[in-house]
Design a protein around this motif. Structure first.
Motif, PDB file in Angstrom:
ATOM      1  N   THR A 121       1.221   6.315  -7.163  1.00  0.00           N
ATOM      2  CA  THR A 121       0.031   7.049  -7.605  1.00  0.00           C
ATOM      3  C   THR A 121       0.218   8.551  -7.424  1.00  0.00           C
ATOM      4  O   THR A 121      -0.184   9.353  -8.290  1.00  0.00           O
ATOM      5  CB  THR A 121      -1.204   6.577  -6.818  1.00  0.00           C
ATOM      6  N   THR A 122       0.843   8.939  -6.315  1.00  0.00           N
ATOM      7  CA  THR A 122       1.105  10.362  -6.063  1.00  0.00           C
ATOM      8  C   THR A 122       2.040  10.939  -7.128  1.00  0.00           C
ATOM      9  O   THR A 122       1.818  12.050  -7.631  1.00  0.00           O
ATOM     10  CB  THR A 122       1.711  10.555  -4.670  1.00  0.00           C
TER      11      THR A 122
ATOM     12  N   ILE B 286       0.679   4.058  -2.940  1.00  0.00           N
ATOM     13  CA  ILE B 286       0.339   5.470  -2.718  1.00  0.00           C
ATOM     14  C   ILE B 286       1.418   6.374  -3.295  1.00  0.00           C
ATOM     15  O   ILE B 286       1.120   7.394  -3.944  1.00  0.00           O
ATOM     16  CB  ILE B 286       0.146   5.735  -1.214  1.00  0.00           C
TER      17      ILE B 286
ATOM     18  N   ARG C 159       0.806  -1.220   0.000  1.00  0.00           N
ATOM     19  CA  ARG C 159       0.000   0.000   0.000  1.00  0.00           C
ATOM     20  C   ARG C 159       0.847   1.282   0.000  1.00  0.00           C
ATOM     21  O   ARG C 159       0.561   2.198  -0.774  1.00  0.00           O
ATOM     22  CB  ARG C 159      -0.965  -0.021   1.194  1.00  0.00           C
TER      23      ARG C 159
END
Length: 731
Positions: free
Chosen positions: A476-477, A473, A469
């Motif tokens: 994706t950021t 994140i 995870r």
């Protein structure tokens, strides 16, 4: 077989004799007409000699007849007079001195004494040129007495060039007769043979021949072999600096673009993610935008009067021009190349290998570093080399944003357009070809390797998500930040359309739209028209070539494939310069016409269409075509009714790509435009150079709208095959 060979020899021999007789007659008639014209001009010049101010008259002759060297001899020794010599220029004096040593000179002067014109039949080589020589009597107007002699040296280069063209056509016609006879006698499918012949002629005429002419220009000066141009290019520090600048820019851009492309490709193919379509759109948007668009927005935001640097941050010494700005712009514009390559590679990796590694208790990082990343190495290498080639050959971005930073593509352009040194420009472009062609060949080597490819009889329909995870994140950021930056860049272009004077007056206005569209109307019509003409030609030709390469065996197949793919590695500046050199004289006088721009579009984008067609054809069972042929269908019918419908996606993609690239072309087109045929991207560049950013923004936005409309139409016509889709599951 012997009978066929004998028949071929007899047929070609008879036609060769007939062609020789016809063209020999044409040459005689042309030479006779040229001689008559020379004698007419000689009489005309002789009758125009004034009694006084001879030197001014010679200057007029020099201006009106640049291909003639005139020497006026006033007075005749035969009459006991002391001759007075008048030379058109110092070159005329040197030529006359050589002429006086020849055995026919006295006879020529004697002929003028008897009021006769003497035309020397043989062509003389004097200095670096070849001449026809005429001796013309100069008559006194009132009584018709001979008062002197006029010696005229007529430059024969144009006449000899026409004669060479005549015999070139003769040899070409004999070659065509031989090819037709050979195909009809020895090939089972004559239509296929003629198609291959036509493709070879196209490739030879518009790829091999221009490159040969460009290289020849760099090693010959005044008709003699010389390496002076190359010595200057290779020893001039400014050129060496520009070459290293191009290589450095290419390496940095290739590295950053590959990293960003891998980020998007890995995230979209190996992760469960919301907003995949949005990120995929962001990862491909720069491919379909005009080359100046991102550069323009970078200047509007971070230039000397940029919105962020000057207006928001108040910076006065910040300089976006140079290497840093170029790397940013090229990375944003070229990472889609890496993304498209790496997406295909990552999707093709058999995910059962990653799943097996995780079942053996390997952690996610271990799976990535030992399975996913090693299997992606060919794609990473190909991406890096492709971006490197594109960065090296890039012309549009450095033209505006390089500042004091030197790159070879811009130096070649300045040599041709600014210094009018076509030889230097050609040499620099050829020099630029070396690293780009090397990178292209290495890339082809990686693509053809089979060592890292994992192909199974039944590919897995699912992919194991190997990221946790926090990493998800983070990735994706990063994609979100890059996408936001891209949106900001494109939004700036749109905003620039409605700003009165960017950097000074940000008040709203619609004047930019009306002024830009009115001034660009003709250029926009020209660009769209030429692109629309080139698109179907390039699409059909690409599919025909792909069909020949994949399905047929014939001598010279590898050579044809090499030349067809070569334009992908050739810098646009070299294409533009070589076309100027090759097609600025008969019989292929194309410079200044719309035809040369269309041909450039077709040839430049042909490799992409061919590669797409080849990849698609390799997935189609040839038994389908063989069945049609066994039922009596010839090659054109099979291609039209069987092959073309099956490769429809590749065909439509080729059409769309050619149209988009034609609409956004810069590097080669900037050399080929004329007063009659203009291009919208060159107008955008001119507006940017003159700091008319509002007008440039309007035209860039207009191009983006047109291109997005074409791509939207393509999406409606061609949809992704569902059998290639995979489901990502959590590990």
């Amino acid at each position: 077989m012997k009978a066929k060979i004998l028949k071929l020899i007899v047929t070609v021999g008879l036609f060769a004799v007939l062609i020789f007789w016809v063209f020999n007659s044409i040459e005689r008639e042309f030479v006779d007409a040229a001689k008559e014209r020379i004698l007419e001009i000689s009489n005309l010049i002789s009758s125009s000699i004034p009694e006084d101010d001879i030197q001014s008259w010679l200057e007029e002759i020099d201006a009106n007849y640049p291909d003639i060297q005139a020497i006026y001899i006033k007075g005749l020794e035969e009459y006991g007079e002391i001759p007075e010599y008048f030379y058109q220029n110092p070159e005329s004096a040197d030529l006359f001195a050589k002429l006086k040593t020849m055995d026919f000179f006295d006879y020529g002067i004697e002929s003028t004494v008897y009021e006769e014109i003497y035309f020397h039949e043989n062509i003389l080589k004097l200095g670096n040129n070849q001449y026809f020589v005429t001796f013309v009597p100069v008559l006194e107007p009132e009584y018709g007495m001979v008062t002197g002699s006029l010696v005229l040296l007529h430059n024969a280069s144009k006449i000899l060039g026409t004669i060479r063209t005549i015999w070139g056509f003769a040899l070409l016609l004999i070659g065509v007769v031989f090819a037709v006879s050979f195909i009809t006698s020895f090939m089972r499918d004559p239509t296929l043979g003629f198609t291959i012949l036509i493709v070879f002629i196209i490739v030879g005429t518009f790829i091999a021949y221009p490159l040969y002419e460009a290289f020849k220009l760099t090693i010959f000066q005044n008709g003699e072999f010389s390496l002076d141009v190359w010595k200057k290019v290779l020893t001039t520090r400014n050129y060496s600096r520009a070459l290293w600048g191009s290589i450095k820019l290419g390496m940095l851009t290739a590295t950053t673009s590959t990293l960003v492309g891998f980020l998007f490709a890995f995230s979209l193919t190996r992760m469960k993610l919301k907003g995949k379509k949005f990120f995929a759109t962001m990862a491909t948007l720069p491919v379909i935008s005009p080359p100046f668009s991102l550069t323009l927005s970078i200047i509007l935001l971070f230039g000397n009067n940029g919105l962020i640097t000057r207006r928001l941050l108040g910076l006065t010494s910040f300089d976006i021009y140079g290497l840093d700005g170029l790397v940013i712009v090229q990375t944003m514009g070229m990472f889609p190349i890496a993304f498209l390559v790496l997406s295909g590679v990552l999707e093709a990796i058999d995910s059962t290998l990653e799943e097996a590694a995780m079942n053996m208790r390997a952690n996610r990082w271990k799976v990535f570093t030992t399975v996913t990343l090693p299997l992606s190495i060919p794609g990473i290498a190909s991406s890096w080399l492709l971006v490197f080639s594109n960065s090296m050959a890039d012309f549009a971005n450095p033209l505006i944003l390089s500042g004091k930073y030197k790159v070879l593509s811009v130096e070649a352009y300045l040599e041709v357009t600014g210094m009018h040194r076509l030889q230097n420009g050609a040499a620099l472009s050829i020099l630029l070809l070396i690293p780009t062609l090397t990178a292209f060949l290495i890339q082809r080597y990686w693509v053809n390797r089979k060592t890292y490819v994992t192909v199974t009889g039944k590919p897995s329909a699912r992919i194991i998500e190997i990221v946790n995870r926090p990493v998800k994140i983070f990735l994706t950021t990063m994609m979100g930040l890059i996408s936001a930056f891209l949106i900001g860049l494109y939004s700036t272009i749109v905003a620039g359309c409605f700003v009165k004077n960017w950097g000074i007056d940000y008040s709203f206005t619609l004047e930019n739209i009306t002024e830009a569209l009115s001034r660009a109307r003709d250029a926009l019509i020209d660009t769209t028209t030429l692109a629309a003409i080139a698109t179907p030609i390039a699409g059909i030709l690409a599919m025909i070539v792909a069909m020949i390469i994949v399905r047929k065996k014939f001598p010279g197949k590898k050579l044809l494939q090499m030349f067809v793919l070569m334009p992908f590695a050739i810098p646009g500046t070299l294409v533009g310069i070589s076309y100027i050199i090759a097609f600025n004289r008969p019989p292929l006088l194309l410079v200044g016409t719309g035809a040369i721009i269309v041909i450039n579009y077709v040839i430049r984008e042909l490799p992409v269409g061919v590669e797409s067609g080849v990849a698609t054809l390799k997935q189609i069972d040839p038994a389908i075509e063989e069945a049609a042929q066994s039922l009596g269908a010839d090659s054109p019918t099979v291609f039209r009714t069987i092959v073309l419908p099956l490769i429809r996606p590749a065909f439509i993609s080729s059409l769309s790509y050619t149209f988009v690239r034609s609409m956004t072309a810069v590097s080669a087109v900037i050399f080929l435009i004329s007063a009659k045929w203009y291009h919208i991207t060159i107008l955008i560049y001119n507006f940017s150079e003159n700091l008319r950013f509002g007008l440039a923004s309007v035209l860039a936005t207009t191009l983006i709208i047109i291109i997005l409309a074409v791509f939207g139409l393509m999406r409606l016509l061609v949809k992704k095959s569902s059998y290639m889709e995979k489901t990502i599951i959590s590990g």
